[in-house]
Write a protein that holds these residues in place. Structure first.
Motif, PDB file in Angstrom:
ATOM      1  N   UNK A   1       0.843  -1.211   0.000  1.00 47.72           N
ATOM      2  CA  UNK A   1       0.000   0.000   0.000  1.00 47.72           C
ATOM      3  C   UNK A   1       0.873   1.254   0.000  1.00 47.72           C
ATOM      4  N   UNK A   2       1.946   1.206   0.801  1.00 50.06           N
ATOM      5  CA  UNK A   2       2.837   2.389   0.885  1.00 50.06           C
ATOM      6  C   UNK A   2       3.543   2.647  -0.443  1.00 50.06           C
ATOM      7  N   UNK A   3       3.991   1.571  -1.097  1.00 48.95           N
ATOM      8  CA  UNK A   3       4.700   1.734  -2.381  1.00 48.95           C
ATOM      9  C   UNK A   3       3.755   2.357  -3.409  1.00 48.95           C
ATOM     10  N   UNK A   4       2.504   1.867  -3.438  1.00 47.67           N
ATOM     11  CA  UNK A   4       1.553   2.395  -4.417  1.00 47.67           C
ATOM     12  C   UNK A   4       1.213   3.851  -4.083  1.00 47.67           C
ATOM     13  N   UNK A   5       0.958   4.112  -2.790  1.00 46.55           N
ATOM     14  CA  UNK A   5       0.587   5.477  -2.390  1.00 46.55           C
ATOM     15  C   UNK A   5       1.724   6.463  -2.689  1.00 46.55           C
ATOM     16  N   UNK A   6       2.979   5.971  -2.614  1.00 45.96           N
ATOM     17  CA  UNK A   6       4.121   6.881  -2.787  1.00 45.96           C
ATOM     18  C   UNK A   6       4.187   7.459  -4.207  1.00 45.96           C
ATOM     19  N   UNK A   7       3.593   6.771  -5.172  1.00 37.86           N
ATOM     20  CA  UNK A   7       3.673   7.333  -6.531  1.00 37.86           C
ATOM     21  C   UNK A   7       2.336   7.928  -6.997  1.00 37.86           C
ATOM     22  N   UNK A   8       1.320   7.899  -6.117  1.00 38.37           N
ATOM     23  CA  UNK A   8       0.016   8.438  -6.524  1.00 38.37           C
ATOM     24  C   UNK A   8       0.054   9.957  -6.647  1.00 38.37           C
ATOM     25  N   UNK A   9      -0.724  10.466  -7.607  1.00 34.78           N
ATOM     26  CA  UNK A   9      -0.792  11.917  -7.796  1.00 34.78           C
ATOM     27  C   UNK A   9      -1.581  12.561  -6.658  1.00 34.78           C
ATOM     28  N   UNK A  10      -2.695  11.920  -6.266  1.00 34.21           N
ATOM     29  CA  UNK A  10      -3.453  12.450  -5.127  1.00 34.21           C
ATOM     30  C   UNK A  10      -3.589  11.333  -4.103  1.00 34.21           C
ATOM     31  N   UNK A  11      -3.040  11.566  -2.931  1.00 36.78           N
ATOM     32  CA  UNK A  11      -2.895  10.502  -1.929  1.00 36.78           C
ATOM     33  C   UNK A  11      -4.219   9.899  -1.447  1.00 36.78           C
ATOM     34  N   UNK A  12      -5.216  10.766  -1.191  1.00 44.65           N
ATOM     35  CA  UNK A  12      -6.449  10.208  -0.627  1.00 44.65           C
ATOM     36  C   UNK A  12      -7.401   9.686  -1.703  1.00 44.65           C
ATOM     37  N   UNK A  13      -6.920   9.609  -2.951  1.00 49.08           N
ATOM     38  CA  UNK A  13      -7.764   9.098  -4.033  1.00 49.08           C
ATOM     39  C   UNK A  13      -7.985   7.588  -3.878  1.00 49.08           C
ATOM     40  N   UNK A  14      -6.983   6.924  -3.288  1.00 53.49           N
ATOM     41  CA  UNK A  14      -7.072   5.461  -3.178  1.00 53.49           C
ATOM     42  C   UNK A  14      -7.355   5.073  -1.735  1.00 53.49           C
ATOM     43  N   UNK A  15      -8.471   4.389  -1.544  1.00 51.79           N
ATOM     44  CA  UNK A  15      -8.756   3.956  -0.184  1.00 51.79           C
ATOM     45  C   UNK A  15      -9.006   2.457  -0.141  1.00 51.79           C
ATOM     46  N   UNK A  16      -9.132   1.864  -1.310  1.00 55.42           N
ATOM     47  CA  UNK A  16      -9.498   0.451  -1.326  1.00 55.42           C
ATOM     48  C   UNK A  16      -8.433  -0.408  -1.992  1.00 55.42           C
ATOM     49  N   UNK A  17      -7.949  -1.389  -1.256  1.00 56.25           N
ATOM     50  CA  UNK A  17      -7.015  -2.375  -1.797  1.00 56.25           C
ATOM     51  C   UNK A  17      -7.612  -3.740  -1.492  1.00 56.25           C
ATOM     52  N   UNK A  18      -7.748  -4.568  -2.510  1.00 57.80           N
ATOM     53  CA  UNK A  18      -8.274  -5.917  -2.270  1.00 57.80           C
ATOM     54  C   UNK A  18      -7.211  -6.934  -2.677  1.00 57.80           C
ATOM     55  N   UNK A  19      -6.624  -7.568  -1.680  1.00 57.11           N
ATOM     56  CA  UNK A  19      -5.549  -8.530  -1.939  1.00 57.11           C
ATOM     57  C   UNK A  19      -6.118  -9.937  -2.114  1.00 57.11           C
ATOM     58  N   UNK A  20      -5.599 -10.659  -3.102  1.00 56.12           N
ATOM     59  CA  UNK A  20      -5.991 -12.055  -3.300  1.00 56.12           C
ATOM     60  C   UNK A  20      -4.730 -12.920  -3.293  1.00 56.12           C
ATOM     61  N   UNK A  21      -4.382 -13.474  -2.125  1.00 55.32           N
ATOM     62  CA  UNK A  21      -3.132 -14.243  -2.026  1.00 55.32           C
ATOM     63  C   UNK A  21      -3.111 -15.497  -2.913  1.00 55.32           C
ATOM     64  N   UNK A  22      -4.267 -16.064  -3.230  1.00 55.90           N
ATOM     65  CA  UNK A  22      -4.277 -17.284  -4.048  1.00 55.90           C
ATOM     66  C   UNK A  22      -3.733 -17.000  -5.451  1.00 55.90           C
ATOM     67  N   UNK A  23      -4.016 -15.822  -5.979  1.00 60.31           N
ATOM     68  CA  UNK A  23      -3.571 -15.492  -7.341  1.00 60.31           C
ATOM     69  C   UNK A  23      -2.435 -14.468  -7.336  1.00 60.31           C
ATOM     70  N   UNK A  24      -2.090 -13.947  -6.160  1.00 57.18           N
ATOM     71  CA  UNK A  24      -1.031 -12.926  -6.091  1.00 57.18           C
ATOM     72  C   UNK A  24      -1.443 -11.631  -6.759  1.00 57.18           C
ATOM     73  N   UNK A  25      -2.722 -11.290  -6.670  1.00 56.03           N
ATOM     74  CA  UNK A  25      -3.221 -10.075  -7.324  1.00 56.03           C
ATOM     75  C   UNK A  25      -3.726  -9.077  -6.281  1.00 56.03           C
ATOM     76  N   UNK A  26      -3.568  -7.791  -6.580  1.00 56.80           N
ATOM     77  CA  UNK A  26      -4.199  -6.778  -5.748  1.00 56.80           C
ATOM     78  C   UNK A  26      -5.038  -5.886  -6.663  1.00 56.80           C
ATOM     79  N   UNK A  27      -6.318  -5.731  -6.288  1.00 63.49           N
ATOM     80  CA  UNK A  27      -7.214  -4.854  -7.051  1.00 63.49           C
ATOM     81  C   UNK A  27      -7.306  -3.528  -6.315  1.00 63.49           C
ATOM     82  N   UNK A  28      -7.130  -2.460  -7.062  1.00 68.07           N
ATOM     83  CA  UNK A  28      -7.093  -1.130  -6.444  1.00 68.07           C
ATOM     84  C   UNK A  28      -8.148  -0.250  -7.114  1.00 68.07           C
ATOM     85  N   UNK A  29      -9.037   0.338  -6.313  1.00 66.91           N
ATOM     86  CA  UNK A  29     -10.061   1.234  -6.856  1.00 66.91           C
ATOM     87  C   UNK A  29      -9.522   2.657  -6.885  1.00 66.91           C
TER      88      UNK A  29
END
Ligand SMILES: [Zn+2]
Length: 631
Positions: free
Chosen positions: A87-115
């Motif tokens: 979350x910190x790595x993604x937030x560090x490159x975001x243009x607007x920090x509070x734009x992203x509040x949702x991270x959905x991690x799926x360990x079975x597939x190694x995917x993270x969905x970000x709104x």
């Protein structure tokens, strides 16, 4: 006999080992592949250096061509950062920090969905997709941030919590799909389990030499007799462990509502459908459970099993689902994520298309149903609008009729109520009314929409790649309100007086729900109006009103309608009679047989008779329990 079988199995195992060997042979050492594993119908390449494979998609395409199996790139679990660090790595490159509040991690597939809310942020993150995967060890999926993600979140929590179980399930499913064929000959039959000469409980059993696959598994809602409300699977003697897979066309209960019941009776196999169909069908099943209270035929646990066993399939991708059946789902233009099924049986010995519910015409939300299949010998086609009476005006005219009907009431200060089903037509109407409002064709004080309709409209935002070209262009063009949803206000915010307002509320048949309550409110007001769209359920209160009755029973109370009533014909998410004929005409050169379903007996019969007369093709309109030999 046993020896022969053993020899064939050995040959098959060798063939599968051959696939793995081919993959290894074609992979240069830079790929950092640590594991090659079945992941349901896919082969997962797990790597410690994902950048190389993500940047060399040509290598993956060559591999797919040579092994004829679908490949997915996965990150090795050892390189994945913690959720917090990611979350910190993604937030560090975001243009607007509070734009992203949702991270959905799926360990079975190694995917993270970000709104992501801000389109500029969305574009920037998408461009840095590979960098972020390399830095975090998670594959990135960026999606448009919806108004509410309650349903999405609850599904992701279940998927995430039961990851270990899912990894095992994917592996075992892959082993079954890629098991060796036991026979070189191909046979194919279908058994009509539900939705033939009737509507609801759609289900077909496809039986080939090697496999048994269910196409849809729906229920009839409001029918208390279980045997007549569910697919007649018990009459086939089929055991749940014999089923290789279930394919679901879309999220309406009539096509997916009985699915949890299969798990109640021991099914442990896969369900295939498009990505948006999963949350839409889960939402429909949960609503059904809530409405039924203690009378439900299944429980929350079985709905959770549906979530765990669903394997999303992309539109247009050919996917092995058993040793002799390949599946391709195509857009059917009916509701978000709805699909027709193309089934390639044996080595192309037979090709079956099951349209399920489809719209061979454009709507504002969705594109026309796909028709250009490479080969089709048998077509199973819906008959909802299967007679000549079901020819409707063109979309433009339908929209004009709606505008005129709304404006005449708004001009006299009245209130407008439009009862709708919760999924499909309601979201199409939300977007249409929003668009008409934005271009000034209608100017209500407010457009109120019931919360449950808006919850499902959120999935139209999330899975925007499934929308019409028109809406996708508005999104990619950076329009401020691409889906015309800004003007829609939750019904809960409605004031006591709602004159000059439009309300969209469930249910479509007026048997229950908010729409029935609101109709009582406006029934005595001669300036207000009830607008009827869609296909009223025969003998329901709304069907009777559409046919001129003005004294109706709503719940236990009889009411007299003094308000005006307009019926807008042609607002339907099914193909009308002309569209059904046009669709068959496109497929005609290669077709050998057409089977009609999904409609009352007279519609299925008439459509079959007329298709036979017009196109000189063999047609059938079987009933539930009948079986038909395809090959
Ligand atoms: Zn449907």
């Amino acid at each position: 006999m046993i020896n022969n079988m053993f020899e064939r199995v050995s040959q098959g195992q060798t063939a599968n080992q051959g696939i793995m060997a081919t993959i290894l042979k074609h992979l240069p050492s830079e790929t950092g592949v640590t594991k090659i594993e079945y992941e349901g119908p896919y082969i997962g390449l797990h790597t410690k250096t994902p950048r190389f494979l993500l940047e060399h998609q040509d290598l993956i395409s060559q591999l797919v061509n040579s092994i004829k199996k679908r490949i997915v790139i996965r990150t090795d679990s050892s390189i994945r950062s913690s959720e917090r660090a990611t979350k910190q790595i993604i937030a560090s490159i975001c243009l607007s920090k509070d734009d992203i509040s949702d991270f959905f991690f799926d360990p079975a597939l190694g995917e993270v969905t970000i709104f992501v809310g801000d389109p500029n942020n969305f574009a920037m993150l998408s461009q840095n997709d590979i960098d972020l995967t390399e830095k975090t060890g998670w594959r990135m999926i960026f999606r448009r941030k919806p108004r509410n993600n309650r349903i999405y979140k609850s599904i992701n929590e279940i998927l995430s919590k039961r990851s270990t179980e899912r990894i095992l399930f994917y592996k075992q499913t892959g082993e079954k799909i890629f098991r060796p064929r036991l026979s070189r000959t191909t046979e194919a039959n279908i058994v009509c389990l539900g939705g033939f000469n009737e509507t609801g409980r759609s289900s077909i059993l496809l039986i080939t030499q090697e496999s048994k696959v269910l196409l849809d598994f729906g229920m009839k809602v409001g029918n208390d007799e279980n045997l007549n409300s569910l697919p007649r699977i018990e009459s086939t003697g089929l055991k749940t462990e014999e089923i290789d897979g279930v394919i679901i066309s879309h999220g309406h209960l009539g096509h997916s509502g009985a699915l949890p019941l299969l798990f109640k009776y021991g099914y442990k196999g896969p369900i295939y459908c498009t990505e948006p169909t999963l949350p839409l069908m889960i939402s429909s099943q949960r609503n059904y459970l809530q409405e039924q209270k203690n009378n439900s035929i299944y429980s929350k646990n079985e709905i959770d099993e549906v979530i765990l066993h669903t394997i999303p399939v992309n539109l247009g991708s050919v996917t092995d689902i058993s040793p002799d059946v390949r599946l391709m789902l195509t857009n059917s233009g009916h509701i978000l994520g709805s699909s027709s099924m193309h089934l390639h049986i044996g080595n192309g010995d037979h090709n079956l298309v099951y349209t399920s519910d489809f719209k061979f015409g454009k709507t504002i939300a969705l594109d026309n149903s796909v028709w250009n299949f490479p080969r089709v010998e048998t077509l199973i086609i819906e008959s909802t609008h299967g007679t000549r009476d079901d020819i409707f005006p063109l979309r433009e005219e339908v929209e004009n009729n709606l505008v005129n009907s709304i404006n005449s009431t708004l001009a006299s200060g009245g209130r407008i109520l439009i009862p709708v089903p919760s999924l499909g037509l309601s979201q199409e109407l939300c977007i249409t009314l929003g668009m008409l409002n934005s271009v000034g064709k209608i100017s209500p004080e407010m457009i109120f929409v019931e919360e449950s309709i808006l919850d499902l409209l959120d999935f139209y935002e999330i899975y925007s790649e499934y929308l019409s070209k028109y809406l996708k262009l508005r999104i990619s063009g950076g329009e401020k309100d691409p889906l015309f949803t800004d003007a829609l206000v939750p019904l809960e915010k409605r004031q006591e007086s709602w004159s000059k307002c439009i309300v969209l509320a469930t249910s479509a048949d007026l048997l229950c729900g908010k729409a029935a309550t609101l109709l009582k409110e406006i029934s005595a007001d001669i300036t207000s109006k009830l607008i009827i769209v869609g296909n009223p359920l025969p003998l329901s209160p709304i069907f009777n009103i559409a046919n001129g009755e003005r004294s109706i029973l709503l719940g236990k109370r009889k009411i007299q309608l003094e308000c005006s009533v307009d019926v807008i014909k042609g607002f339907t998410d099914h193909s009308d009679y002309n569209q059904l004929l046009a669709y068959v005409s496109r497929l005609k050169p290669k077709l050998r047989k057409v089977i009609t379903n999904h409609g009352p007996g007279n519609k299925c019969h008439t459509l079959a008779t007329n298709l036979n007369k017009i196109f000189k093709i063999s047609t059938q309109h079987p009933s539930v329990h009948e079986s038909i030999k395809l090959l």
